[in-house]
Design a protein around this motif. Structure first.
Motif, PDB file in Angstrom:
ATOM      1  N   HIS A  90      -3.162  -9.430  -1.397  1.00  0.00           N
ATOM      2  CA  HIS A  90      -3.478  -8.051  -1.007  1.00  0.00           C
ATOM      3  C   HIS A  90      -4.545  -7.940   0.082  1.00  0.00           C
ATOM      4  CE1 HIS A  90      -3.765  -3.732  -1.185  1.00  0.00           C
ATOM      5  NE2 HIS A  90      -5.065  -3.827  -1.369  1.00  0.00           N
ATOM      6  N   ASP A 143       0.807  -1.231   0.000  1.00  0.00           N
ATOM      7  CA  ASP A 143       0.000   0.000   0.000  1.00  0.00           C
ATOM      8  C   ASP A 143       0.841   1.282   0.000  1.00  0.00           C
ATOM      9  OD1 ASP A 143      -1.688  -2.314   1.359  1.00  0.00           O
ATOM     10  OD2 ASP A 143      -3.085  -0.895   0.459  1.00  0.00           O
ATOM     11  N   ASP A 150      -1.373  -2.315  -4.249  1.00  0.00           N
ATOM     12  CA  ASP A 150      -1.778  -0.913  -4.086  1.00  0.00           C
ATOM     13  C   ASP A 150      -0.571   0.012  -4.197  1.00  0.00           C
ATOM     14  OD1 ASP A 150      -4.440  -1.408  -4.099  1.00  0.00           O
ATOM     15  OD2 ASP A 150      -4.875  -0.561  -2.133  1.00  0.00           O
ATOM     16  N   ASP A 165      -3.986  -3.960   2.403  1.00  0.00           N
ATOM     17  CA  ASP A 165      -5.358  -3.477   2.180  1.00  0.00           C
ATOM     18  C   ASP A 165      -5.960  -2.628   3.294  1.00  0.00           C
ATOM     19  OD1 ASP A 165      -7.761  -3.317   0.525  1.00  0.00           O
ATOM     20  OD2 ASP A 165      -8.689  -4.553   2.074  1.00  0.00           O
ATOM     21  N   HIS A 198      -4.384  -1.094   5.762  1.00  0.00           N
ATOM     22  CA  HIS A 198      -3.472  -0.014   6.167  1.00  0.00           C
ATOM     23  C   HIS A 198      -3.239   0.006   7.677  1.00  0.00           C
ATOM     24  CE1 HIS A 198      -4.187   2.492   2.250  1.00  0.00           C
ATOM     25  NE2 HIS A 198      -4.339   1.205   2.022  1.00  0.00           N
ATOM     26  N   ASN A 249      -6.417  -3.751  -4.955  1.00  0.00           N
ATOM     27  CA  ASN A 249      -7.684  -3.276  -5.521  1.00  0.00           C
ATOM     28  C   ASN A 249      -7.500  -2.023  -6.378  1.00  0.00           C
ATOM     29  OD1 ASN A 249      -7.157  -2.363  -2.771  1.00  0.00           O
ATOM     30  ND2 ASN A 249      -9.094  -1.266  -2.835  1.00  0.00           N
TER      31      ASN A 249
END
Ligand SMILES: [Mn+2]
Length: 245
Positions: A113, A10, A38, A156, A158, A64
């Protein structure tokens, strides 16, 4: 052989955060880096992040954002982020695998993820035990290889965490560029006997790295990035933009 692997996730277009984490990984002399997706969006530099991650990471799985940024959209903000990218960037994102499996110190480890069911299925650390156990499911996306992982690592949400339940270990690497737990970049280190199915000691370590948040905000301002205020709020408070103060 004892080896350390850095797991990052991320990054979301935040170059100062990514640079700080890569510097920290380099100072620890860790050679192998795996990225849990991400790379793009939210922050201003999706293109630069892809260029760096492509070179630095041995394995990169799809997030995503990496998926929906390649699709047609009516949303102006998403169009702005799409306009950062060229065809090579789009093809790279489309080519990313869903998950990565390996053995370390006798444990079967799976990285992806968000969930084995979809890059869009979000599982929080406080979700029900049934939902958290679904993270160990074997699905069409993970290849139906009939082995339930001992350890699952993902991104995902965070938020960095580790939990042990029902003989399983679930961990989250947190977010490099958009952390929503502490305002410092997050990553994890796995240490153990890489690619060995013989049991031996293994460690999962959580690392937080301070970075220049003011610079990250300035870079977004310079590019006149849309949705700047929610972005500043997230970087400076680690509170998700959807949550009221
Ligand atoms: Mn994300």
């Amino acid at each position: 052989m004892l080896e350390r692997i850095a797991i990052i996730s991320d990054i979301h277009g935040n170059i100062p955060a990514l640079n700080a984490v890569l510097k920290d990984i380099g100072e620890k002399h860790i050679q192998r880096i795996i990225c849990l997706g991400d790379l793009v969006g939210k922050g201003p530099d999706s293109d630069l992040v892809i260029d760096i991650i492509k070179n630095e990471c041995e394995i990169v799985v799809k997030g995503n954002w990496d998926d929906f940024i390649t699709k047609e959209t009516e949303f102006e903000t998403l169009k702005w982020h799409q306009n950062r990218l060229n065809n090579d960037h789009f093809h790279y994102l489309e080519s990313l695998p869903f998950s990565f499996d390996f053995y370390m110190s006798g444990k079967f480890i799976r990285l992806y993820h968000a969930s084995p069911h979809s890059v869009y299925t979000r599982i929080q650390p406080w979700d029900s035990i049934e939902k958290r156990l679904s993270m160990f499911d074997d699905t069409e996306h993970t290849g139906f290889n009939k082995i339930s992982p001992d350890v699952v690592g993902y991104g995902d949400v965070h938020q960095a965490f580790i939990q042990h339940f029902q003989g399983k270990t679930l961990f989250n690497a947190g977010s490099v560029g958009n952390p929503l737990d502490l305002t410092q970049a997050s990553y994890t280190i796995l240490e153990g006997d890489y690619q060995s199915n013989k049991e031996s000691s293994m460690a999962i370590q959580f690392v937080r790295v301070p970075y220049d948040i003011e610079l990250a905000i300035q870079l977004a301002k310079n590019k006149e990035m849309p949705d700047l205020q929610p972005y500043i709020k997230e970087l400076t408070t680690a509170k998700y933009r959807g949550i009221k103060d």
